[in-house]
Design a protein around this motif. Structure first.
Motif, PDB file in Angstrom:
ATOM      1  N   GLU A 142       0.817  -1.212   0.000  1.00 55.85           N
ATOM      2  CA  GLU A 142       0.000   0.000   0.000  1.00 55.85           C
ATOM      3  C   GLU A 142       0.856   1.269   0.000  1.00 55.85           C
ATOM      4  OE1 GLU A 142      -3.503   0.474   0.298  1.00 55.85           O
ATOM      5  OE2 GLU A 142      -3.797  -1.641  -0.158  1.00 55.85           O
ATOM      6  N   GLY A 143       2.170   1.093   0.120  1.00 56.75           N
ATOM      7  CA  GLY A 143       3.064   2.247   0.051  1.00 56.75           C
ATOM      8  C   GLY A 143       3.586   2.751   1.381  1.00 56.75           C
ATOM      9  N   TYR A 144       3.334   2.006   2.473  1.00 57.32           N
ATOM     10  CA  TYR A 144       3.804   2.441   3.787  1.00 57.32           C
ATOM     11  C   TYR A 144       5.200   1.906   4.088  1.00 57.32           C
ATOM     12  CZ  TYR A 144      -1.176   3.421   4.411  1.00 57.32           C
ATOM     13  OH  TYR A 144      -2.456   3.888   4.263  1.00 57.32           O
ATOM     14  N   ARG A 145       5.918   2.633   4.916  1.00 54.86           N
ATOM     15  CA  ARG A 145       7.170   2.123   5.488  1.00 54.86           C
ATOM     16  C   ARG A 145       6.800   1.405   6.790  1.00 54.86           C
ATOM     17  NH1 ARG A 145      11.381   5.695   8.866  1.00 54.86           N
ATOM     18  NH2 ARG A 145      12.759   4.016   9.545  1.00 54.86           N
ATOM     19  N   VAL A 146       7.320   0.202   7.007  1.00 53.98           N
ATOM     20  CA  VAL A 146       6.888  -0.615   8.145  1.00 53.98           C
ATOM     21  C   VAL A 146       8.050  -0.914   9.090  1.00 53.98           C
ATOM     22  CG1 VAL A 146       5.843  -2.795   8.865  1.00 53.98           C
ATOM     23  CG2 VAL A 146       5.063  -1.680   6.762  1.00 53.98           C
ATOM     24  N   LEU A 147       7.821  -0.668  10.382  1.00 54.88           N
ATOM     25  CA  LEU A 147       8.729  -1.114  11.445  1.00 54.88           C
ATOM     26  C   LEU A 147       8.114  -2.358  12.077  1.00 54.88           C
ATOM     27  CD1 LEU A 147       9.483   2.316  13.199  1.00 54.88           C
ATOM     28  CD2 LEU A 147      10.771   1.205  11.364  1.00 54.88           C
ATOM     29  N   ARG A 148       8.941  -3.275  12.562  1.00 56.50           N
ATOM     30  CA  ARG A 148       8.442  -4.535  13.112  1.00 56.50           C
ATOM     31  C   ARG A 148       8.914  -4.728  14.548  1.00 56.50           C
ATOM     32  NH1 ARG A 148       8.880  -8.795   8.043  1.00 56.50           N
ATOM     33  NH2 ARG A 148       8.620  -7.263   6.373  1.00 56.50           N
ATOM     34  N   ALA A 149       8.000  -5.237  15.392  1.00 55.55           N
ATOM     35  CA  ALA A 149       8.341  -5.594  16.771  1.00 55.55           C
ATOM     36  C   ALA A 149       7.593  -6.867  17.129  1.00 55.55           C
ATOM     37  CB  ALA A 149       7.981  -4.458  17.726  1.00 55.55           C
ATOM     38  N   TYR A 150       8.128  -7.619  18.105  1.00 57.67           N
ATOM     39  CA  TYR A 150       7.574  -8.941  18.397  1.00 57.67           C
ATOM     40  C   TYR A 150       7.150  -9.118  19.859  1.00 57.67           C
ATOM     41  CZ  TYR A 150       9.607  -9.605  13.830  1.00 57.67           C
ATOM     42  OH  TYR A 150       9.929  -9.462  12.493  1.00 57.67           O
ATOM     43  N   ASN A 151       7.206  -8.024  20.631  1.00 59.49           N
ATOM     44  CA  ASN A 151       6.642  -8.024  21.977  1.00 59.49           C
ATOM     45  C   ASN A 151       6.440  -6.583  22.426  1.00 59.49           C
ATOM     46  OD1 ASN A 151       9.105  -7.049  23.441  1.00 59.49           O
ATOM     47  ND2 ASN A 151       9.937  -9.018  22.747  1.00 59.49           N
ATOM     48  N   GLY A 152       5.788  -6.424  23.562  1.00 60.22           N
ATOM     49  CA  GLY A 152       5.460  -5.092  24.036  1.00 60.22           C
ATOM     50  C   GLY A 152       6.664  -4.227  24.343  1.00 60.22           C
ATOM     51  N   MET A 153       7.738  -4.833  24.853  1.00 64.20           N
ATOM     52  CA  MET A 153       8.938  -4.070  25.180  1.00 64.20           C
ATOM     53  C   MET A 153       9.585  -3.504  23.918  1.00 64.20           C
ATOM     54  SD  MET A 153       9.005  -4.096  28.426  1.00 64.20           S
ATOM     55  CE  MET A 153      10.646  -3.410  28.710  1.00 64.20           C
ATOM     56  N   GLU A 154       9.658  -4.325  22.873  1.00 64.37           N
ATOM     57  CA  GLU A 154      10.203  -3.827  21.605  1.00 64.37           C
ATOM     58  C   GLU A 154       9.327  -2.712  21.046  1.00 64.37           C
ATOM     59  OE1 GLU A 154      10.754  -7.032  18.873  1.00 64.37           O
ATOM     60  OE2 GLU A 154      12.206  -8.084  20.118  1.00 64.37           O
ATOM     61  N   ALA A 155       8.007  -2.862  21.230  1.00 65.06           N
ATOM     62  CA  ALA A 155       7.081  -1.832  20.748  1.00 65.06           C
ATOM     63  C   ALA A 155       7.354  -0.496  21.436  1.00 65.06           C
ATOM     64  CB  ALA A 155       5.637  -2.270  20.991  1.00 65.06           C
ATOM     65  N   LEU A 156       7.604  -0.521  22.758  1.00 63.79           N
ATOM     66  CA  LEU A 156       7.894   0.712  23.493  1.00 63.79           C
ATOM     67  C   LEU A 156       9.148   1.383  22.959  1.00 63.79           C
ATOM     68  CD1 LEU A 156       7.155  -0.120  27.247  1.00 63.79           C
ATOM     69  CD2 LEU A 156       5.796   1.245  25.660  1.00 63.79           C
ATOM     70  N   ASP A 157      10.166   0.593  22.652  1.00 68.14           N
ATOM     71  CA  ASP A 157      11.421   1.149  22.144  1.00 68.14           C
ATOM     72  C   ASP A 157      11.213   1.846  20.801  1.00 68.14           C
ATOM     73  OD1 ASP A 157      12.779   0.223  24.359  1.00 68.14           O
ATOM     74  OD2 ASP A 157      13.438  -1.640  23.394  1.00 68.14           O
ATOM     75  N   LEU A 158      10.380   1.248  19.940  1.00 72.88           N
ATOM     76  CA  LEU A 158      10.186   1.799  18.596  1.00 72.88           C
ATOM     77  C   LEU A 158       9.110   2.892  18.547  1.00 72.88           C
ATOM     78  CD1 LEU A 158      10.403  -1.473  16.464  1.00 72.88           C
ATOM     79  CD2 LEU A 158      12.066   0.400  16.527  1.00 72.88           C
TER      80      LEU A 158
END
Length: 232
Positions: A25-41
């Protein structure tokens, strides 16, 4: 610059599938695999939206949403295998802007991402307040003087009859109207077996304003009573 979206799920296949869909769809995507990684990103400056699963190791999605909300006011869509209303309400009450149950329809998910991003970038505030001359309800904005409806900032092409029904609902958010009363108010005549007539117009309105007309967020049926516009 392409808008940046963070996808968070402990299932790497799901992250990969959603990422591929959004990148197409044209988006740039960041990936995380748990809540802690999500907080960092989540503090990434160019980040514009987060898709996050509920059940994850180290920190669950809803706890992560609470902490992210302390730092960022950007759209968050919660993903969950649970479809019960209580889980949806819990997710939304903890700061999520939308809720999608697994398995999800890829086109619907992409539409919900576009919707949230459009509201965030065009309207400036995902939860815009009512203004003079306008009735704002979630994604919808009814301009009273013009008698026009916007969804995610885009005009909705309604017929004259559909406009009257939408106007009735938007002026009475949360109130349930029997089909007979809708018919009488909109058609200005007494109703005789109006259920099918009203139902057809309601279906057409849903097709124009709902992200998923089969599971509407706004125009709801209250079984045995009538219809209402859900207050968001």
């Amino acid at each position: 610059m392409n808008e940046c979206v963070l996808v968070v799920d402990d299932d790497r296949e799901i992250v990969g599938a959603i990422s591929a869909l959004l990148e197409k769809e044209g988006y740039r995507v960041l990936r995380a695999y748990n809540g802690m990684e999500a907080l960092d990103l989540a503090v990434t400056p160019e980040l514009r939206l987060i898709l996050i699963d509920v059940m994850m190791p180290k920190m669950d999605g809803l706890s992560a949403v609470l902490k992210i909300r302390e730092r960022r006011n950007l759209p968050i869509i919660v993903l969950s295998a649970k479809s019960e209303d209580t889980d949806k309400i819990l997710g939304l009450s903890m700061g999520a802007d939308d809720y999608v149950t697994k398995p999800f329809n890829p086109q619907e998910l992409a539409a919900r991402v576009r919707s949230q991003l459009r509201r965030y970038t065009c309207l400036g505030d995902v939860n815009a307040a009512s203004q003079d001359g306008e009735i704002v309800n979630g994604r919808l904005c009814f301009r009273i003087q013009e008698r026009t409806l916007l969804a995610d900032g885009e005009p909705v092409r309604l017929t004259a009859t559909e406009t009257k029904i939408v106007e009735l609902f938007m002026n009475n958010l949360g109130r349930v109207f029997p089909a007979e009363e809708i018919y009488r108010r909109v058609w200005n005549e007494e109703a005789f077996a109006p259920e099918n007539t009203v139902m057809v117009h309601i279906r057409h309105i849903r097709e124009k304003i709902e992200l998923n007309p089969r599971e509407p967020d706004y125009v709801k049926v209250v079984w045995g009573i009538g219809y209402k516009m859900e207050k968001m």
